[in-house]
Every structure is written in structure tokens, then in C-alpha cells.
Design a protein around this motif. Structure first.
Motif, PDB file in Angstrom:
ATOM      1  N   GLU A 129      85.565  37.926  89.195  1.00 15.51           N
ATOM      2  CA  GLU A 129      84.292  37.837  89.186  1.00 15.51           C
ATOM      3  C   GLU A 129      84.063  36.560  87.855  1.00 15.51           C
ATOM      4  O   GLU A 129      83.079  36.302  87.785  1.00 15.51           O
ATOM      5  N   ASP A 130      85.273  36.102  87.379  1.00 13.79           N
ATOM      6  CA  ASP A 130      85.065  34.958  86.457  1.00 13.79           C
ATOM      7  C   ASP A 130      85.008  33.746  86.938  1.00 13.79           C
ATOM      8  O   ASP A 130      85.009  32.814  86.127  1.00 13.79           O
ATOM      9  N   ALA A 131      85.501  33.651  88.404  1.00 14.03           N
ATOM     10  CA  ALA A 131      85.575  32.540  88.736  1.00 14.03           C
ATOM     11  C   ALA A 131      84.119  31.582  88.945  1.00 14.03           C
ATOM     12  O   ALA A 131      83.140  32.335  89.166  1.00 14.03           O
ATOM     13  N   LEU A 132      84.464  30.329  89.047  1.00 15.05           N
ATOM     14  CA  LEU A 132      83.049  29.518  89.112  1.00 15.05           C
ATOM     15  C   LEU A 132      82.519  29.876  90.365  1.00 15.05           C
ATOM     16  O   LEU A 132      82.972  29.833  91.361  1.00 15.05           O
ATOM     17  N   PRO A 133      80.938  29.901  90.382  1.00 15.45           N
ATOM     18  CA  PRO A 133      80.272  29.840  91.558  1.00 15.45           C
ATOM     19  C   PRO A 133      80.526  28.763  92.355  1.00 15.45           C
ATOM     20  O   PRO A 133      80.841  27.329  91.927  1.00 15.45           O
ATOM     21  N   ALA A 134      80.675  28.726  93.964  1.00 16.70           N
ATOM     22  CA  ALA A 134      81.285  27.843  94.620  1.00 16.70           C
ATOM     23  C   ALA A 134      80.049  26.494  94.676  1.00 16.70           C
ATOM     24  O   ALA A 134      80.539  25.314  94.909  1.00 16.70           O
ATOM     25  N   SER A 135      78.727  26.680  94.206  1.00 10.16           N
ATOM     26  CA  SER A 135      77.870  25.936  94.250  1.00 10.16           C
ATOM     27  C   SER A 135      77.964  24.906  92.961  1.00 10.16           C
ATOM     28  O   SER A 135      76.959  23.836  92.998  1.00 10.16           O
ATOM     29  N   ALA A 136      78.860  25.397  92.057  1.00  9.84           N
ATOM     30  CA  ALA A 136      78.657  24.524  90.909  1.00  9.84           C
ATOM     31  C   ALA A 136      79.266  23.367  90.815  1.00  9.84           C
ATOM     32  O   ALA A 136      80.399  23.083  91.505  1.00  9.84           O
ATOM     33  N   ALA A 137      78.336  22.344  90.408  1.00 14.17           N
ATOM     34  CA  ALA A 137      78.636  21.084  90.567  1.00 14.17           C
ATOM     35  C   ALA A 137      78.965  20.193  89.361  1.00 14.17           C
ATOM     36  O   ALA A 137      79.598  19.138  89.018  1.00 14.17           O
ATOM     37  N   ALA A 138      78.619  20.869  88.157  1.00 13.49           N
ATOM     38  CA  ALA A 138      78.919  20.195  86.689  1.00 13.49           C
ATOM     39  C   ALA A 138      79.101  21.205  85.921  1.00 13.49           C
ATOM     40  O   ALA A 138      78.531  22.325  85.942  1.00 13.49           O
ATOM     41  N   ALA A 139      80.167  21.149  84.907  1.00  8.77           N
ATOM     42  CA  ALA A 139      80.691  22.087  83.738  1.00  8.77           C
ATOM     43  C   ALA A 139      80.170  21.539  82.527  1.00  8.77           C
ATOM     44  O   ALA A 139      80.977  20.140  82.252  1.00  8.77           O
ATOM     45  N   VAL A 140      79.723  21.921  81.599  1.00 12.97           N
ATOM     46  CA  VAL A 140      79.249  21.113  80.313  1.00 12.97           C
ATOM     47  C   VAL A 140      79.833  22.278  79.145  1.00 12.97           C
ATOM     48  O   VAL A 140      79.550  23.220  79.055  1.00 12.97           O
ATOM     49  N   LYS A 141      80.454  21.496  78.185  1.00 15.52           N
ATOM     50  CA  LYS A 141      80.905  21.982  77.035  1.00 15.52           C
ATOM     51  C   LYS A 141      79.957  22.004  75.847  1.00 15.52           C
ATOM     52  O   LYS A 141      79.568  20.939  75.450  1.00 15.52           O
ATOM     53  N   ILE A 142      79.727  23.146  75.489  1.00  6.27           N
ATOM     54  CA  ILE A 142      78.718  23.337  74.220  1.00  6.27           C
ATOM     55  C   ILE A 142      79.288  24.312  73.284  1.00  6.27           C
ATOM     56  O   ILE A 142      80.036  25.327  73.242  1.00  6.27           O
ATOM     57  N   VAL A 143      78.965  24.063  71.794  1.00  8.34           N
ATOM     58  CA  VAL A 143      79.675  24.518  70.876  1.00  8.34           C
ATOM     59  C   VAL A 143      78.504  25.196  70.107  1.00  8.34           C
ATOM     60  O   VAL A 143      77.441  24.684  69.671  1.00  8.34           O
ATOM     61  N   ILE A 144      78.731  26.341  69.436  1.00  8.04           N
ATOM     62  CA  ILE A 144      77.803  27.202  68.928  1.00  8.04           C
ATOM     63  C   ILE A 144      78.413  27.164  67.363  1.00  8.04           C
ATOM     64  O   ILE A 144      79.487  27.754  67.106  1.00  8.04           O
TER      65      ILE A 144
ATOM     66  N   TYR B 102      80.048  25.838  79.448  1.00  8.13           N
ATOM     67  CA  TYR B 102      81.151  26.830  78.526  1.00  8.13           C
ATOM     68  C   TYR B 102      80.748  26.841  77.100  1.00  8.13           C
ATOM     69  O   TYR B 102      80.508  25.750  76.644  1.00  8.13           O
ATOM     70  N   LEU B 103      80.887  27.968  76.611  1.00 10.32           N
ATOM     71  CA  LEU B 103      80.503  28.034  75.214  1.00 10.32           C
ATOM     72  C   LEU B 103      81.750  28.417  74.231  1.00 10.32           C
ATOM     73  O   LEU B 103      82.424  29.358  74.436  1.00 10.32           O
ATOM     74  N   PHE B 104      81.604  27.596  73.320  1.00 10.55           N
ATOM     75  CA  PHE B 104      82.662  27.916  72.139  1.00 10.55           C
ATOM     76  C   PHE B 104      81.910  27.929  70.977  1.00 10.55           C
ATOM     77  O   PHE B 104      81.139  27.158  70.297  1.00 10.55           O
ATOM     78  N   GLY B 105      82.605  29.352  70.449  1.00 12.66           N
ATOM     79  CA  GLY B 105      81.708  29.613  68.991  1.00 12.66           C
ATOM     80  C   GLY B 105      82.896  29.283  67.934  1.00 12.66           C
ATOM     81  O   GLY B 105      83.868  29.795  68.072  1.00 12.66           O
ATOM     82  N   THR B 106      82.310  28.717  66.919  1.00 13.66           N
ATOM     83  CA  THR B 106      83.286  28.248  65.819  1.00 13.66           C
ATOM     84  C   THR B 106      83.498  29.232  64.793  1.00 13.66           C
ATOM     85  O   THR B 106      82.570  29.985  64.650  1.00 13.66           O
ATOM     86  N   PRO B 107      84.592  29.309  64.283  1.00  9.00           N
ATOM     87  CA  PRO B 107      84.538  30.245  62.785  1.00  9.00           C
ATOM     88  C   PRO B 107      83.705  29.527  61.815  1.00  9.00           C
ATOM     89  O   PRO B 107      83.501  28.490  61.637  1.00  9.00           O
ATOM     90  N   GLY B 108      83.281  30.535  60.947  1.00  9.82           N
ATOM     91  CA  GLY B 108      82.104  30.084  59.890  1.00  9.82           C
ATOM     92  C   GLY B 108      82.854  29.602  58.634  1.00  9.82           C
ATOM     93  O   GLY B 108      82.110  29.055  57.794  1.00  9.82           O
ATOM     94  N   GLN B 109      83.932  30.351  58.226  1.00 14.41           N
ATOM     95  CA  GLN B 109      84.340  29.969  56.745  1.00 14.41           C
ATOM     96  C   GLN B 109      85.064  28.700  56.932  1.00 14.41           C
ATOM     97  O   GLN B 109      85.782  28.282  57.741  1.00 14.41           O
TER      98      GLN B 109
END
Length: 207
Positions: A15-30, A94-101
Motif C-alpha cells: 500500500e506504500d507504492a506510488l499510485p500508477a497515475s502519479a506524474a510528478a514527485a516533489v520533495k518538501i521539507v518541514i 515527499y515530506l522530510f521533517g528536520t531535527p529541531g535542535q
């Protein structure tokens, strides 16, 4: 404000696989200071089982980590948080959360590699923990939006006052957000995507 999964990560699930219709994947940082809700946001909005690297806070952080205002926090991210959300049938974030310290900020270099933009989470009870974070983003030239996370008892300030206190340009969006709520977190990400799209259409001014 933390999110912790009790599942053991043993590898990708079907269930973690990308949907077949996905055309673009973007990396975002929190990003944000210590204890502002980054892990919570990734966990609340991710459509897959989130990966977290939270560890119990120990005596090693005493005198090093600034826990003023979040004294009840017992765990902290030491590497990153990771999740994924499909905004529509074609666009996946794609979401990447950074360490705060600050002692873990050396990890930011890798986390920001290839990122198109960032969400900066703010706690109005501790605005000062966000100053260095914003400065690092501006130095790197990473576009970002600012999300005021909802904390019980946190002071509410007019947007103009927050913009002045954080020394933000008028163009940078400032929005309210509840990192615990999937819909609110998704709206925050949509605001960032819209802002990034706007930046691609802006014509630079001629000197």
C-alpha cells in the motif's frame, strides 16, 4: 507535540507504492525550531506509515538543548521524519521533517538536497527559536511558507505584527495551521505548492 508510530519498520508495504497515475514527485521539507510540531505534521498528513527517528531525551542534552517552553517534551527527532501525500492523482509530495535542535543541523545539508520548498512551523510562544531557521532558509535560497501552529494558550498576533517580528518579505505567505489535523496540514502544503507555482510565473524586475 509529537507523533510516534508503534509499528516496526520492516520494509515497504504494497500500500506504500506510488499510485500508477502519479506524474510528478516533489520533495518538501518541514522545518522549525525544537518542539514546534514537525513530527506531528508529517505523521498526521502522511498517507503511508511515517518513518520517525525519535529518541528519548537524555542527560546528554542538558545545557545543550534549549527546552524553555517545552519542558514536558520527552522525545526528539535525531535524524529526520519521512512521509508522503498525494495532492491529486498526478502530484505526490515527499515530506522530510528536520531535527529541531541546533546540534543536529549538520543533517540539514542532505535533507535540503533537491527540495523545492519548505514549510516553517512557528510556535508564537517561542518566536525566537525560528529566527535562525528562517535565516538558514534565506541563505540557501529555499522558498518557504510560514505556518503558525496551534498550541493551547499560545498568544495570537496580527499577521502584520508577526511578519515584522520575523522580518519576512510581504510575498511570503503566513497561515494558521494545526499540525495535529490532517486537513489543516494538507491545506498548508497546498499553500506552499501554490506559492511555488506563483514564483515560477513571476517575471524578475529589470534593474
Amino acid at each position: 507535540m509529537d507523533y510516534r508510530t508503534s509499528e516496526t519498520l520492516v520494509g515497504p508495504r504494497s500500500e506504500d507504492a506510488l499510485p500508477a497515475s502519479a506524474a510528478a514527485a516533489v520533495k518538501i521539507v518541514i522545518v522549525g525550531g525544537f518542539g514546534v510540531g514537525k513530527t506531528t505534521m508529517v505523521g498526521s498528513v502522511s498517507e503511508i506509515r511515517p518513518l520517525t527517528t525519535e529518541e528519548t531525551m537524555t542527560q546528554a542534552g542538558v545545557g545543550v538543548d534549549d527546552i524553555a517552553g517545552v519542558e514536558r517534551k520527552t522525545e526528539t527527532t535525531v535524524a529526520m521524519d519521512f512521509g508522503r501525500i498525494s495532492l491529486n492523482e498526478q502530484l505526490v509530495l515527499y515530506l522530510f521533517g528536520t531535527p529541531g535542535q541546533e546540534r543536529f543541523w549538520f543533517l540539514w545539508n542532505g535533507l535540503f538536497e533537491g527540495a523545492l520548498g519548505a514549510v516553517v512551523l512557528i510556535d508564537t510562544r517561542r518566536l525566537e527559536v525560528s529566527f535562525d531557521v528562517l535565516g538558514r532558509l534565506e541563505e540557501r535560497g529555499v522558498p518557504f511558507v510560514v505556518a503558525i501552529n496551534a498550541f493551547p494558550g499560545a498568544p495570537v498576533h496580527p499577521v502584520d505584527e508577526l511578519r515584522a517580528a520575523l522580518d519576512l518579505p510581504d510575498a511570503v505567505p503566513i497561515i494558521d495551521c494545526d499540525a495535529r489535523d490532517r486537513g489543516s496540514s494538507r491545506d498548508t502544503l497546498l499553500t506552499l505548492v501554490s506559492y511555488l507555482q506563483h514564483l515560477t510565473t513571476v517575471t524578475p524586475e529589470t534593474p
